[in-house]
Design an enzyme around this catalytic site. Structure first.
Site: not given
Ligand code: DAK
Length: 258
Positions: A66, A109, A112, A132
């Site tokens: 997400a 997400g 999911e 998460e």
């Molecule tokens: N959100 C926003 N931006 C994201 C992102 C994300 N989840 N994942 C990546 N990006 C963005 C990065 O910020 C970066 O943007 P800029 O800096 O270029 O502006 C761009 O995508 C490229 O990412 P990286 O530079 O980080 O690329 P790398 O290859 O170095 O790393 C990575 C890739 C996937 C390992 C890394 O980006 C990463 O760790 N991303 C976050 C992964 C994460 O933690 N995902 C879980 C998020 S929590 C809900 C329903 C569902 C959910 C919540 C609420 N409701 C219905 C209320 C779910 C929650 C989640 O998914």
């Protein structure tokens, strides 16, 4: 189809293809994307020309979760009032077969969303995970529940607590995905699978899907009773007559979905 900004969609030979389209942020799922996805899925579910739906991302990411930027300042009451889970829940009401083609990152997400697909094809290089726990939250759109049902509680706890990513091979070993294929073949194989089932009786596909998902939570006996009702129901369809007649006449059945 409508002017979407976060996804693209098209129909080819009875198969709808929906692609997540926020490549700059690795297809991070924001609220617009969930609502556009739901709108596309619901339109295709109603469209008689569409026999199956394929959902994919791009080579680098199916979806990296997400959108963290969008939700980082939310509080519990805002989330409750936004009631976003309603859209996520609605994704589970799609009656047609949904096939996921996953390459690259499939996190949080994004994972999911992939788990909302009935069948999952993944690239050898795909990575799945629920990170998460590293953000001080937990999966909220069914991730904990589905992972537990698919791989069992001990393994699910291990993956969810560590927040590490699993390879496509591991995800396959744990029964989380159906098939692992070469990166360049993921979408092609998913489309091929969709085309293959598209030739089957639509009502059979629909009631099999309904019965299988009900079976996940039912006792064997309850599941069998539900199965029987759907089995009887199919005997009042034109397609049952056509399917069996075609067999007897040694020809290919021409199903109408009625
Ligand atoms: N959100 C926003 N931006 C994201 C992102 C994300 N989840 N994942 C990546 N990006 C963005 C990065 O910020 C970066 O943007 P800029 O800096 O270029 O502006 C761009 O995508 C490229 O990412 P990286 O530079 O980080 O690329 P790398 O290859 O170095 O790393 C990575 C890739 C996937 C390992 C890394 O980006 C990463 O760790 N991303 C976050 C992964 C994460 O933690 N995902 C879980 C998020 S929590 C809900 C329903 C569902 C959910 C919540 C609420 N409701 C219905 C209320 C779910 C929650 C989640 O998914």
């Amino acid at each position: 189809m409508s002017n979407f900004t976060t996804i693209t969609s098209k129909v080819e030979e009875g198969i709808a293809l929906i692609e997540l389209n926020r490549p700059k942020v690795l297809n991070a799922i924001n609220r617009s994307m969930v609502s556009e996805l739901l709108s596309a899925f619901e339109q295709y579910d109603r469209d008689d020309q569409v026999k199956a739906i394929v959902l994919t991302g791009n080579d680098r990411a199916f979806a990296a979760g997400a959108d963290i930027d969008e939700m980082m300042n939310d509080d519990a009451i805002t989330l409750e009032l936004l009631n976003q889970f309603k859209d996520w829940d609605q994704l589970h009401t799609i009656k047609k077969p949904v096939i996921g083609a996953v390459s690259g990152f499939c996190f949080g997400g994004g994972f999911e969303l992939a788990l909302c697909c009935d069948i999952l094809f993944a690239s050898e290089k795909a990575q799945f995970g629920f990170p998460e726990v590293k953000l001080g939250v937990m999966p909220g759109a069914g991730g904990t529940v589905k992972l537990t049902k698919l791989m069992g509680q001990k393994k699910a706890l291990e993956w969810l607590w560590l927040g590490e990513s699993m390879t496509a091979k591991e995800a396959h070993q744990y029964g989380v995905i159906n098939r692992v294929v070469a990166p360049e073949l993921v979408l092609e194989e998913a489309m091929k699978f969709a085309r293959t089932i598209a030739s089957k009786a639509p009502l059979s596909l629909r009631l099999i899907k309904e019965t299988v998902y009900k079976a996940v939570d039912d006792s064997v006996l309850d599941g069998m009773q539900f199965e029987r009702k759907n089995f009887y129901l199919l005997f009042s369809s034109e397609d049952q007559k056509e399917g069996m007649k075609a067999f007897a006449e040694k020809r290919r059945a021409n199903f109408k979905g009625k």
